[in-house]
Design a protein around this motif. Structure first.
Motif, mmCIF file in Angstrom:
data_model
loop_
_atom_site.group_PDB
_atom_site.id
_atom_site.type_symbol
_atom_site.label_atom_id
_atom_site.label_comp_id
_atom_site.label_asym_id
_atom_site.label_seq_id
_atom_site.Cartn_x
_atom_site.Cartn_y
_atom_site.Cartn_z
ATOM 1 N N SER A 41 52.863 42.644 55.676
ATOM 2 C CA SER A 41 51.419 42.801 55.822
ATOM 3 C C SER A 41 50.698 41.803 54.905
ATOM 4 O O SER A 41 51.252 41.309 53.913
ATOM 5 N N LEU A 42 49.442 41.545 55.267
ATOM 6 C CA LEU A 42 48.599 40.651 54.477
ATOM 7 C C LEU A 42 47.311 41.391 54.118
ATOM 8 O O LEU A 42 46.673 41.997 54.985
ATOM 9 N N LEU A 43 46.938 41.344 52.843
ATOM 10 C CA LEU A 43 45.675 41.935 52.396
ATOM 11 C C LEU A 43 44.773 40.806 51.902
ATOM 12 O O LEU A 43 45.188 39.986 51.078
ATOM 13 N N LEU A 44 43.550 40.784 52.411
ATOM 14 C CA LEU A 44 42.585 39.776 51.973
ATOM 15 C C LEU A 44 41.371 40.477 51.390
ATOM 16 O O LEU A 44 40.722 41.281 52.067
ATOM 17 N N THR A 45 41.049 40.164 50.127
ATOM 18 C CA THR A 45 39.810 40.631 49.497
ATOM 19 C C THR A 45 38.965 39.401 49.177
ATOM 20 O O THR A 45 39.496 38.323 48.901
ATOM 21 N N TYR A 46 37.638 39.572 49.168
ATOM 22 C CA TYR A 46 36.764 38.404 49.008
ATOM 23 C C TYR A 46 35.369 38.868 48.594
ATOM 24 O O TYR A 46 35.047 40.062 48.663
ATOM 25 N N THR A 47 34.551 37.917 48.202
ATOM 26 C CA THR A 47 33.145 38.196 47.915
ATOM 27 C C THR A 47 32.300 37.730 49.103
ATOM 28 O O THR A 47 32.757 36.984 49.967
ATOM 29 N N ASP A 48 31.032 38.154 49.121
ATOM 30 C CA ASP A 48 30.220 37.952 50.323
ATOM 31 C C ASP A 48 29.861 36.491 50.598
ATOM 32 O O ASP A 48 29.373 36.160 51.678
ATOM 33 N N SER A 56 25.632 28.791 49.846
ATOM 34 C CA SER A 56 24.498 29.418 49.165
ATOM 35 C C SER A 56 24.927 30.453 48.136
ATOM 36 O O SER A 56 24.082 31.049 47.476
ATOM 37 N N ASP A 57 26.235 30.678 47.978
ATOM 38 C CA ASP A 57 26.710 31.681 47.029
ATOM 39 C C ASP A 57 28.115 31.303 46.577
ATOM 40 O O ASP A 57 28.786 30.461 47.195
ATOM 41 N N ASP A 58 28.560 31.949 45.492
ATOM 42 C CA ASP A 58 29.947 31.776 45.068
ATOM 43 C C ASP A 58 30.877 32.342 46.137
ATOM 44 O O ASP A 58 30.503 33.259 46.884
ATOM 45 N N ILE A 59 32.094 31.814 46.171
ATOM 46 C CA ILE A 59 33.109 32.323 47.093
ATOM 47 C C ILE A 59 34.374 32.604 46.298
ATOM 48 O O ILE A 59 34.878 31.721 45.591
ATOM 49 N N THR A 60 34.855 33.828 46.391
ATOM 50 C CA THR A 60 36.123 34.195 45.778
ATOM 51 C C THR A 60 37.010 34.843 46.834
ATOM 52 O O THR A 60 36.545 35.700 47.599
ATOM 53 N N ILE A 61 38.258 34.411 46.884
ATOM 54 C CA ILE A 61 39.239 34.986 47.796
ATOM 55 C C ILE A 61 40.470 35.363 46.976
ATOM 56 O O ILE A 61 40.968 34.546 46.205
#
Length: 412
Positions: A342-349, A401-406
């Protein structure tokens, strides 16, 4: 204004001595480094005492607006409350002007001459004088007034620029420190073993972002991972994140359960946040031995759990964003079994709130569509291609337009 008469050599020498005294007073005052207000007062009394000028108004340009900083003389209104007329700004651009020719109205009638103070082709100030002694109305005398005013305004402008440079240097240093703090918050090593691989990517929108991620070992079998987003940016957001991380790791060392960790972090943020700041976050604890994932979503984007057969589950439940309420109105800890591969992806908006030219949003569906086709890519490659995908989708190109975290986990 009185008309000038021929001046005898003795009178001319006397006037030159007064001019020299006036120049000396101004330069000594500048060298003694008093405040700007004090310099304006010295300028006022120098013109009164040495040059016998009885009425004086001084307008100074600060950034793009005009301010009256000296208004002195019998019968004059308080010009600090009166805006500089456009007529003066439009007419007296290089040479002195006689006030009566400008038709400014009754409140200006006791003033006789406007002298522009010009620096590098730009008018930096206007000196308006009235009730001038008849010995001091010649063109030569007016030129001296202009020179004296230029020395004063130039010195004040140099101070202002120096102060701005010091302030800018302090801000740059503050940003550098905040960047260092933020860099230190991110973990140096991420799990990569026979059970799980973890990879993270961070793309800041500005010099100091408001995103945060962490991976913290709990024991031989378990580790916690977290992705969070602070409202706002800059140094305050960085400092709040530092408090957040310190609180998180302290609670984990005390072997607090996940529900307690989230509740205590909410209380910490509520007590320490300023300017109505809050944090959204996703917390997960994975157990390698049982393949159980325990999680709390605190008002954050749903984490995506994609199984080997491309079925997905959105991990959205938990509680509200942190720092809004002193006590969380509800808090639910959830547990899911993670199938192999399985793969889990979490991130910011910042990842999903990207828009094309038609104002269509990349959104959660865009991420899901991408993952279904790239499920088995190595995580660093998957992150690079996902970022390239939203860059192509974005109508603004690379300017997000915003930070990106993955942060993604591949469960083996």
């Amino acid at each position: 204004m009185p008309t000038s008469r021929p001046i005898s050599p003795e009178k001319r020498l006397f006037l030159k001595e007064r001019e020299l005294s006036a120049l000396l007073e101004i330069t000594q005052a500048i060298n003694h480094d008093p405040t700007e207000d004090a310099l304006y007062k010295i300028f006022q009394f120098t013109l009164l005492g040495q040059l016998n000028i009885r009425r004086l108004v001084l307008y100074v340009k600060e950034e793009s607006s005009w301010h009256c900083v000296v208004s002195f003389g019998a019968g004059l209104p308080d010009f600090r409350r009166i805006p500089l007329p456009d007529t003066i700004n439009e007419t007296c651009t290089s040479n002195p002007c006689l006030v009566p020719t400008l038709h400014l109205g009754g409140e200006w009638e006791k003033l006789e001459m406007v002298i522009p103070v010009v620096n590098n082709g730009e008018v930096m100030a206007y000196v308006l004088i009235g009730n001038v002694h008849e010995d001091y109305v010649s063109e030569e005398a007016t030129k001296f007034l202009e020179t004296l005013s230029n020395i004063l305004i130039g010195a004040i402008e140099n101070r202002r620029l120096a102060r701005q440079r010091v302030e800018a240097a302090a801000i740059r240093k503050e940003i550098e420190i905040a960047q260092e703090v933020q860099t230190m918050l991110f973990p140096r090593n991420l799990p990569n073993d026979s059970h799980v691989a973890v990879h993270a990517s961070y793309v800041p929108h500005a010099a100091i972002g408001g995103d945060y991620y962490d991976v913290v070992p709990i024991d031989a079998e378990r580790f916690l991972f977290c992705v969070a987003d602070v409202s706002g940016k800059g140094v305050p957001a960085s400092l709040l994140m530092s408090n957040f991380q310190a609180g998180l790791r302290t609670l984990l060392r005390q072997q607090a359960d996940l529900g307690t960790v989230v509740a205590e972090l909410n209380n910490l943020i509520y007590r320490n946040a300023v300017s109505e700041k809050f944090i959204t976050a996703f917390f997960g604890i994975y157990n390698r031995a049982t393949r159980e994932l325990q999680y709390v979503n605190a008002g954050h984007n749903s984490a995506i759990l994609l199984t080997d057969d491309n079925e997905h589950q959105l991990l959205a439940d938990g509680t509200t964003m942190l720092g809004i309420f002193e006590d969380l109105p509800f808090l639910n800890t959830h547990r899911v079994q993670v199938p192999p591969r399985s793969l889990l992806l979490t991130y910011t908006d910042g990842l999903t709130e990207v828009f094309d030219e038609a104002e269509g949003e990349f959104g959660e569906e865009g991420v899901l569509d991408f993952l279904r086709n790239t499920h088995y890519l190595p995580l660093p490659t998957l992150h690079r291609e996902l970022l390239a995908k939203i860059k192509d989708f974005n109508s603004k190109g690379a300017n997000f337009s915003d930070d990106i975290t993955i942060l993604s986990c591949r469960f083996k």
